[in-house]
Design an enzyme around this catalytic site. Structure first.
Site, PDB file in Angstrom:
ATOM      1  N   HIS A 169      -3.472 -78.173  22.804  1.00  0.00           N
ATOM      2  CA  HIS A 169      -4.769 -77.830  23.394  1.00  0.00           C
ATOM      3  C   HIS A 169      -5.217 -79.039  24.216  1.00  0.00           C
ATOM      4  O   HIS A 169      -4.869 -80.179  23.879  1.00  0.00           O
ATOM      5  CB  HIS A 169      -5.741 -77.571  22.229  1.00  0.00           C
ATOM      6  CG  HIS A 169      -7.075 -77.045  22.604  1.00  0.00           C
ATOM      7  ND1 HIS A 169      -8.089 -77.840  23.054  1.00  0.00           N
ATOM      8  CD2 HIS A 169      -7.574 -75.775  22.586  1.00  0.00           C
ATOM      9  CE1 HIS A 169      -9.160 -77.103  23.282  1.00  0.00           C
ATOM     10  NE2 HIS A 169      -8.877 -75.847  23.011  1.00  0.00           N
ATOM     11  N   GLN A 216      -5.828 -74.709  14.166  1.00  0.00           N
ATOM     12  CA  GLN A 216      -5.332 -73.340  13.945  1.00  0.00           C
ATOM     13  C   GLN A 216      -4.633 -73.192  12.598  1.00  0.00           C
ATOM     14  O   GLN A 216      -4.035 -72.151  12.337  1.00  0.00           O
ATOM     15  CB  GLN A 216      -4.373 -72.949  15.086  1.00  0.00           C
ATOM     16  CG  GLN A 216      -5.025 -72.881  16.450  1.00  0.00           C
ATOM     17  CD  GLN A 216      -6.108 -71.808  16.537  1.00  0.00           C
ATOM     18  OE1 GLN A 216      -6.090 -70.823  15.801  1.00  0.00           O
ATOM     19  NE2 GLN A 216      -7.060 -72.002  17.434  1.00  0.00           N
ATOM     20  N   LYS A 253     -13.390 -72.476  12.781  1.00  0.00           N
ATOM     21  CA  LYS A 253     -12.130 -71.720  12.812  1.00  0.00           C
ATOM     22  C   LYS A 253     -11.671 -71.368  11.403  1.00  0.00           C
ATOM     23  O   LYS A 253     -10.584 -70.840  11.198  1.00  0.00           O
ATOM     24  CB  LYS A 253     -11.048 -72.512  13.553  1.00  0.00           C
ATOM     25  CG  LYS A 253     -11.360 -72.662  15.048  1.00  0.00           C
ATOM     26  CD  LYS A 253     -10.172 -73.164  15.800  1.00  0.00           C
ATOM     27  CE  LYS A 253     -10.519 -73.796  17.115  1.00  0.00           C
ATOM     28  NZ  LYS A 253     -10.861 -72.834  18.161  1.00  0.00           N
ATOM     29  N   CYS A 308      -7.123 -73.214  27.184  1.00  0.00           N
ATOM     30  CA  CYS A 308      -7.170 -74.684  27.161  1.00  0.00           C
ATOM     31  C   CYS A 308      -5.785 -75.286  26.926  1.00  0.00           C
ATOM     32  O   CYS A 308      -5.652 -76.322  26.254  1.00  0.00           O
ATOM     33  CB  CYS A 308      -8.157 -75.206  26.113  1.00  0.00           C
ATOM     34  SG  CYS A 308      -9.835 -74.758  26.452  1.00  0.00           S
ATOM     35  N   ASP A 348      -3.444 -82.047  14.578  1.00  0.00           N
ATOM     36  CA  ASP A 348      -4.564 -81.184  14.950  1.00  0.00           C
ATOM     37  C   ASP A 348      -4.426 -79.898  14.142  1.00  0.00           C
ATOM     38  O   ASP A 348      -3.547 -79.072  14.399  1.00  0.00           O
ATOM     39  CB  ASP A 348      -4.485 -80.922  16.467  1.00  0.00           C
ATOM     40  CG  ASP A 348      -5.392 -79.794  16.920  1.00  0.00           C
ATOM     41  OD1 ASP A 348      -6.039 -79.154  16.070  1.00  0.00           O
ATOM     42  OD2 ASP A 348      -5.445 -79.545  18.138  1.00  0.00           O
TER      43      ASP A 348
HETATM   44  N1  7TS Z   1      -6.961 -77.759  18.970  1.00  0.00           N
HETATM   45  C1  7TS Z   1      -6.574 -76.485  18.878  1.00  0.00           C
HETATM   46  C2  7TS Z   1      -5.168 -76.166  18.473  1.00  0.00           C
HETATM   47  C3  7TS Z   1      -7.507 -75.470  19.124  1.00  0.00           C
HETATM   48  O1  7TS Z   1      -7.134 -74.196  18.991  1.00  0.00           O
HETATM   49  C4  7TS Z   1      -8.832 -75.798  19.494  1.00  0.00           C
HETATM   50  C5  7TS Z   1      -9.828 -74.751  19.872  1.00  0.00           C
HETATM   51  C6  7TS Z   1      -9.176 -77.155  19.542  1.00  0.00           C
HETATM   52  C7  7TS Z   1      -8.214 -78.106  19.287  1.00  0.00           C
HETATM   53  C8  7TS Z   1     -10.571 -77.600  19.809  1.00  0.00           C
HETATM   54  O2  7TS Z   1     -11.368 -77.275  18.722  1.00  0.00           O
HETATM   55  P1  7TS Z   1     -12.958 -77.419  18.779  1.00  0.00           P
HETATM   56  O3  7TS Z   1     -13.427 -76.745  17.547  1.00  0.00           O
HETATM   57  O4  7TS Z   1     -13.260 -78.855  18.819  1.00  0.00           O
HETATM   58  O5  7TS Z   1     -13.385 -76.705  20.041  1.00  0.00           O
HETATM   59  N2  7TS Z   1      -9.249 -73.599  20.383  1.00  0.00           N
HETATM   60  C9  7TS Z   1      -9.876 -72.598  21.059  1.00  0.00           C
HETATM   61  C10 7TS Z   1      -9.201 -71.484  21.520  1.00  0.00           C
HETATM   62  O6  7TS Z   1      -8.002 -71.246  21.358  1.00  0.00           O
HETATM   63  N3  7TS Z   1     -10.072 -70.680  22.169  1.00  0.00           N
HETATM   64  O7  7TS Z   1     -11.285 -71.243  22.115  1.00  0.00           O
HETATM   65  C11 7TS Z   1     -11.174 -72.446  21.434  1.00  0.00           C
END
Ligand code: 7TS
Length: 411
Positions: free
Chosen positions: A128, A208, A231, A369, A205
């Site tokens: 991401h 997911q 998530k 992203c 990270d």
């Molecule tokens: N890393 C991964 C693998 C992610 O899926 C996401 C968010 C992030 C980092 C960032 O996480 P945040 O909570 O700090 O925003 N992924 C997604 C997505 O797949 N669609 O919207 C957000």
């Protein structure tokens, strides 16, 4: 997958999610955008409401009853999170706004202290943007070099190339536990062990992974692990950074302000102990407190049962989608969380997303992203359906019917 696992009673679970019981564009909502954020059970919503109706106070600094209650509840979540990922010490759990902030904290603090000119940081082709850009920024600042583990045609990491990329120049390896665009589960234990042999620290990270996969940071032996609450059935705006105590202790603070200090004079400031050294300012108290209920929700069901249900949905959806003429699956790794991306030749993914929305079906469209990953596949974006514990095969049938109608209508 354990055979002793009690199967999921989906209807009972769905009853706990108020948001699912609505019509969108005249059709019952089918929510398949769980990789972006999943929905919240009533117990999480109630915990948040309860906090604001009964306990709202700033934490750690007050001696009055409400402040004590709020502080206690906040720290209970820290303990629960420690158990959730099996961290050795409570102070290894640092509350942040989520994965993005957690990665920025490490890139900035660890990077400034320990990266030097010519050093190398390895990320993967499945990352991401939030696990690419902070590293790019710090590499630019420290004159370090960013290297990338390539991705195979099915969407797995090429570990042979990874082995060759590792050297005594490698200082950090940062990869995801599971990919948000493709669902690929990465062999993080092996990735970590190889990095350690080269003398590098590893950040995982877990955005997911936290709602789906068993996480044991001691068994993985990762140096940092990042989680977003939203998530994993928890509220938005909070999450954690796990870091090994001995590393966090060596790292300088990320933000300055209240709470992260021991003593302040104009001449010199001394910093607080872990975890508070990294928690400057008033945190997201209510959401952290409600996150505890998300942990309870997952623990009560058990990750094995959640995984069994979601895996069944994934296999069902992938097989049926692949059988539709014109549909091409993107991401067919052997080990996957419940995410399926696809494209339909000749129809833009935005159009597919919009037409599915008119049928009450929420999917995500675009590059998710992960622009470099889309470049790798030679596409601009995908349609992504991601499944959660409250989804059903009947809902997938609605998606399939929608996709078939769109193809018939537009071709
Ligand atoms: N890393 C991964 C693998 C992610 O899926 C996401 C968010 C992030 C980092 C960032 O996480 P945040 O909570 O700090 O925003 N992924 C997604 C997505 O797949 N669609 O919207 C957000």
């Amino acid at each position: 997958m354990s055979t002793l696992t009690a199967p999921i009673d989906v209807e009972k679970i769905r009853a706990q999610f108020p948001v699912l019981h609505q019509f969108v564009n005249g059709k019952p909502l089918v929510y398949f955008d769980n990789a972006a954020t999943n929905q919240k059970p009533k117990q999480v919503i109630d915990a948040l409401t309860h906090y604001y109706e009964h306990d709202n106070a700033n934490i750690h600094r007050g001696i009055h009853t409400l402040a004590e209650r709020a502080t206690k509840a906040y720290e209970i979540t820290r303990h629960a999170m420690q158990g959730f990922i099996n961290a050795k010490h409570t102070e290894e759990i640092i509350f942040t706004r989520g994965v993005t902030e957690s990665i920025n904290l490490v890139a900035s603090s660890y990077g400034r202290a320990f990266l030097n000119s010519g050093d190398e940081v390895i990320v993967s082709g499945l990352e991401h943007h939030s696990n690419i850009v902070p590293w790019q920024m710090i590499c630019e600042e420290r004159k370090a070099v960013l290297r990338v583990i390539p991705v195979t045609a099915v969407g797995e990491l090429d570990l042979d190339v990874y082995r060759k990329l590792l050297s005594n120049k490698t200082k950090v390896v940062a990869v995801n536990h599971a990919s948000n665009s493709l669902g690929t589960i990465n062999p993080v234990k092996e990735i970590i062990s190889l990095a350690h042999q080269a003398g590098a620290v590893v950040l995982i990270d877990g955005a997911q992974a936290s709602a789906h996969l068993h996480i044991d940071v001691q068994e993985l032996d990762c140096d940092f692990y990042c989680i977003s609450s939203h998530k994993m059935y928890g509220p938005t705006g909070t999450g954690i950074l796990y870091g090994k105590k001995e590393l966090l202790e060596k790292m300088p603070p990320y933000m300055g302000g209240g709470e992260m200090i021991k003593d302040v004079t104009y001449a010199k400031t001394t910093y607080n102990d872990l975890p508070y050294k990294f928690e400057a300012g008033t945190p997201n108290i209510g959401d952290v407190i409600a996150l505890n209920e998300a942990i309870n929700f997952i623990n009560n069901l058990g990750k094995a049962a959640i995984d069994a249900h979601e895996h069944e949905l994934l296999v069902y959806a992938a097989d049926k989608l692949a059988a539709i003429k014109g549909v091409r699956l993107i991401g067919t790794a052997k080990e996957k969380v419940s995410v399926q991306s696809f494209v339909i030749e000749g129809i833009h993914h935005f159009d597919i997303g919009q037409m599915l929305d008119t049928r009450g079906i929420a999917v995500r469209t675009g590059h998710h992203c992960t622009q470099p990953l889309m470049d790798h596949f030679g596409i601009e974006g995908t349609v992504r359906a991601s499944f959660s514990v409250y989804n059903t095969k009947a809902e997938i049938d609605q998606l399939l019917e929608g996709v078939e109608r769109i193809i018939k209508f537009l071709k």
